[in-house]
Design a protein around this motif. Structure first.
Motif, PDB file in Angstrom:
ATOM      1  N   LEU A  96      13.736 -23.198  28.024  1.00 21.47           N
ATOM      2  CA  LEU A  96      14.775 -22.178  28.158  1.00 21.47           C
ATOM      3  C   LEU A  96      15.816 -22.413  27.074  1.00 21.47           C
ATOM      4  N   VAL A  97      16.111 -21.381  26.312  1.00 21.76           N
ATOM      5  CA  VAL A  97      17.115 -21.478  25.257  1.00 21.76           C
ATOM      6  C   VAL A  97      18.472 -21.099  25.841  1.00 21.76           C
ATOM      7  N   SER A  98      19.413 -21.987  25.703  1.00 23.07           N
ATOM      8  CA  SER A  98      20.748 -21.742  26.257  1.00 23.07           C
ATOM      9  C   SER A  98      21.496 -20.720  25.403  1.00 23.07           C
ATOM     10  N   VAL A  99      21.911 -19.630  26.059  1.00 21.77           N
ATOM     11  CA  VAL A  99      22.665 -18.566  25.393  1.00 21.77           C
ATOM     12  C   VAL A  99      23.840 -18.196  26.290  1.00 21.77           C
ATOM     13  N   LEU A 100      25.021 -18.100  25.711  1.00 21.95           N
ATOM     14  CA  LEU A 100      26.210 -17.745  26.464  1.00 21.95           C
ATOM     15  C   LEU A 100      26.012 -16.391  27.156  1.00 21.95           C
ATOM     16  N   GLY A 101      26.227 -16.357  28.453  1.00 25.21           N
ATOM     17  CA  GLY A 101      26.076 -15.125  29.216  1.00 25.21           C
ATOM     18  C   GLY A 101      24.722 -14.964  29.858  1.00 25.21           C
ATOM     19  N   ASN A 102      23.742 -15.782  29.455  1.00 26.04           N
ATOM     20  CA  ASN A 102      22.423 -15.731  30.077  1.00 26.04           C
ATOM     21  C   ASN A 102      22.400 -16.482  31.396  1.00 26.04           C
ATOM     22  N   THR A 103      21.345 -16.287  32.148  1.00 31.66           N
ATOM     23  CA  THR A 103      21.193 -16.922  33.450  1.00 31.66           C
ATOM     24  C   THR A 103      20.732 -18.360  33.270  1.00 31.66           C
ATOM     25  N   ILE A 147      23.021  -8.823  44.268  1.00 31.19           N
ATOM     26  CA  ILE A 147      21.845  -7.957  44.294  1.00 31.19           C
ATOM     27  C   ILE A 147      21.964  -6.902  43.190  1.00 31.19           C
ATOM     28  N   GLY A 148      20.914  -6.776  42.394  1.00 32.48           N
ATOM     29  CA  GLY A 148      20.899  -5.806  41.302  1.00 32.48           C
ATOM     30  C   GLY A 148      21.512  -6.287  40.013  1.00 32.48           C
ATOM     31  N   GLN A 149      22.107  -7.488  40.012  1.00 33.75           N
ATOM     32  CA  GLN A 149      22.709  -8.024  38.790  1.00 33.75           C
ATOM     33  C   GLN A 149      21.623  -8.402  37.785  1.00 33.75           C
ATOM     34  N   ALA A 150      21.887  -8.179  36.511  1.00 35.59           N
ATOM     35  CA  ALA A 150      20.923  -8.512  35.466  1.00 35.59           C
ATOM     36  C   ALA A 150      20.778 -10.028  35.337  1.00 35.59           C
ATOM     37  N   LEU A 151      19.546 -10.493  35.251  1.00 35.85           N
ATOM     38  CA  LEU A 151      19.221 -11.892  34.999  1.00 35.85           C
ATOM     39  C   LEU A 151      18.577 -11.953  33.614  1.00 35.85           C
ATOM     40  N   ARG A 152      19.204 -12.677  32.718  1.00 36.21           N
ATOM     41  CA  ARG A 152      18.767 -12.700  31.321  1.00 36.21           C
ATOM     42  C   ARG A 152      18.276 -14.100  30.948  1.00 36.21           C
ATOM     43  N   PHE A 153      17.091 -14.151  30.343  1.00 32.94           N
ATOM     44  CA  PHE A 153      16.499 -15.418  29.942  1.00 32.94           C
ATOM     45  C   PHE A 153      16.006 -15.326  28.493  1.00 32.94           C
ATOM     46  N   ILE A 160      14.667  -9.618  30.659  1.00 36.78           N
ATOM     47  CA  ILE A 160      15.724  -9.186  31.571  1.00 36.78           C
ATOM     48  C   ILE A 160      15.085  -8.735  32.875  1.00 36.78           C
ATOM     49  N   PHE A 161      15.575  -9.290  33.981  1.00 38.59           N
ATOM     50  CA  PHE A 161      15.171  -8.870  35.316  1.00 38.59           C
ATOM     51  C   PHE A 161      16.439  -8.604  36.124  1.00 38.59           C
ATOM     52  N   TYR A 162      16.252  -8.281  37.391  1.00 38.12           N
ATOM     53  CA  TYR A 162      17.406  -7.922  38.212  1.00 38.12           C
ATOM     54  C   TYR A 162      17.294  -8.614  39.564  1.00 38.12           C
ATOM     55  N   GLN A 163      18.416  -9.181  40.007  1.00 37.97           N
ATOM     56  CA  GLN A 163      18.438  -9.960  41.236  1.00 37.97           C
ATOM     57  C   GLN A 163      17.944  -9.134  42.418  1.00 37.97           C
ATOM     58  N   GLY A 164      16.999  -9.713  43.143  1.00 36.94           N
ATOM     59  CA  GLY A 164      16.447  -9.049  44.314  1.00 36.94           C
ATOM     60  C   GLY A 164      17.180  -9.420  45.591  1.00 36.94           C
ATOM     61  N   VAL A 165      16.505  -9.254  46.707  1.00 35.71           N
ATOM     62  CA  VAL A 165      17.131  -9.465  48.006  1.00 35.71           C
ATOM     63  C   VAL A 165      16.904 -10.860  48.550  1.00 35.71           C
ATOM     64  N   GLU A 166      16.070 -11.684  47.887  1.00 40.04           N
ATOM     65  CA  GLU A 166      15.794 -13.031  48.392  1.00 40.04           C
ATOM     66  C   GLU A 166      17.034 -13.914  48.270  1.00 40.04           C
ATOM     67  N   ASP A 167      17.282 -14.732  49.304  1.00 41.29           N
ATOM     68  CA  ASP A 167      18.459 -15.594  49.308  1.00 41.29           C
ATOM     69  C   ASP A 167      18.397 -16.664  48.218  1.00 41.29           C
ATOM     70  N   ASN A 190      17.803   0.917  31.657  1.00 40.58           N
ATOM     71  CA  ASN A 190      19.043   0.212  31.980  1.00 40.58           C
ATOM     72  C   ASN A 190      18.976  -0.489  33.333  1.00 40.58           C
ATOM     73  N   GLY A 191      17.747  -0.717  33.831  1.00 45.16           N
ATOM     74  CA  GLY A 191      17.548  -1.546  35.012  1.00 45.16           C
ATOM     75  C   GLY A 191      17.793  -0.881  36.342  1.00 45.16           C
ATOM     76  N   LYS A 192      17.889   0.435  36.377  1.00 43.51           N
ATOM     77  CA  LYS A 192      18.100   1.141  37.633  1.00 43.51           C
ATOM     78  C   LYS A 192      16.752   1.457  38.285  1.00 43.51           C
ATOM     79  N   ASN A 193      16.603   1.041  39.537  1.00 44.95           N
ATOM     80  CA  ASN A 193      15.373   1.312  40.264  1.00 44.95           C
ATOM     81  C   ASN A 193      15.455   2.662  40.955  1.00 44.95           C
ATOM     82  N   GLY A 194      14.320   3.328  41.059  1.00 44.43           N
ATOM     83  CA  GLY A 194      14.270   4.614  41.726  1.00 44.43           C
ATOM     84  C   GLY A 194      12.910   4.862  42.339  1.00 44.43           C
ATOM     85  N   ILE A 195      12.804   5.951  43.078  1.00 42.36           N
ATOM     86  CA  ILE A 195      11.536   6.372  43.670  1.00 42.36           C
ATOM     87  C   ILE A 195      11.412   7.878  43.506  1.00 42.36           C
TER      88      ILE A 195
END
Length: 307
Positions: A34-41, A49-55, A97-104, A280-285
């Motif tokens: 994992l490369v350390s980058v300011l602002g990344n996860t 929930i729904g927050q961007a996770l950046r790696f 880039i992923f987005y935080q789910g509902v798992e604790d 932009n990471g918005k989920n829909g159906i």
């Protein structure tokens, strides 16, 4: 006696030579970090929930090329694959880039494999913010888009503006265009079938295919090409009743599976339910109401999407 001693000496030398040869040929596994980058996860972070996770990930094959890269999450009970990518490269650097789910709590596992089938991994844990709440959604009960040869109804949907445009008007609002439709026939199991298709401006990074060459040629001059990913599973677990009863983004978050997210949804038929995720990471159906089967027709659908 001397002959026995000589033979013993030769046996010892042979064993030593074989052992040295094995050491020389010992295969070294690949490396991944994992490369350390300011602002990344980072490991141990908490996210709403729904927050961007950046790696940012860097990997290198030492002896041979890399052939596979996976990202999986383990929530304590189940493992879910988010990325399973084949490759043939000596090294790579990628930003995901992923987005935080509902798992604790979830363990994120990043793995590479080389051509010798040696693997290397690293993992980190991400925690859900206990104060997270499900968010609001936009609900569009009756959207109508025209196919490529329809001159009366536009083909471009801008969900966050709730607008339907033809390509000339859509070009003025490129950053808001997330859904495009068109119609053709495609082979399925050796049979040509009518294929109402959901796509987006970023369907192909190389601007290759009928959408750019035949249907919407103006896209090739756009400087913003949003890529919407459609979950193409035959069974995504979402019923019509689930869809109708969804009034926050909980169902939208859990129903979309990133590993099944593809550049378009073909053969969209009446009653079909399609989870998706915008650029932009918005989920829909989407729930298809009525899909015509001529290239001058329309497709009517309902959509629910995160605010």
């Amino acid at each position: 006696m001397k002959r026995i001693a000589f033979r013993f000496f030769m046996v010892i030398c042979s064993i030593w030579a074989i052992s040295s040869c094995k050491k020389d040929k010992e295969q070294i596994p690949p490396v991944i970090q994992l490369v350390s980058v300011l602002g990344n996860t980072d490991d141990g972070d908490t996210a709403a929930i729904g927050q961007a996770l950046r790696f940012k990930i860097k990997a290198e094959g030492i002896d041979v090329n890399l052939t596979n890269f996976t990202i999986k999450i383990f929530d304590g009970e189940n493992t879910k694959t988010l990325v399973d990518s084949g490759l043939n490269s000596s090294s790579f650097v990628t930003e995901e880039i992923f987005y935080q789910g509902v798992e604790d709590e979830a363990e994120w596992i990043f793995t590479v494999m080389d051509r010798n089938r040696h693997k290397s991994s690293f993992s980190l844990k991400i925690y859900k913010d206990p104060n997270s709440q499900f968010g609001g959604i936009y609900e569009f009960p009756n959207v109508v888009l025209g196919y490529q040869n329809n001159t009366e109804v536009g083909q471009f949907f801008l969900p966050f503006m709730n607008k339907v445009y033809f390509s000339d008007s859509a070009a003025l609002f490129k950053t808001y265009v997330h859904n495009i439709v068109y119609f053709n026939y495609r082979e399925d199991g050796g049979v040509e079938l009518p294929s109402p298709t959901f796509s987006s401006p970023g369907e192909d990074a190389g601007l290759y295919g009928e959408m750019y060459i035949d249907y919407y040629t103006s896209l090739t001059s756009w400087d913003t090409l949003n890529y919407t990913k459609y979950d193409i599973r035959a069974d995504n677990g979402v019923s019509a009743e689930d869809f109708e009863n969804a009034h926050n983004d909980s169902l939208l978050i859990v129903s979309y599976d990133n590993v099944w997210g593809k550049k378009k949804y073909k053969w969209a038929t009446d009653g079909l339910i399609i989870p998706f995720q915008t650029a932009n990471g918005k989920n829909g159906i989407i729930k298809v109401i009525k899909a015509d089967t001529t290239d001058s027709g329309t497709i009517r659908f309902s959509m629910k999407i995160q605010r």
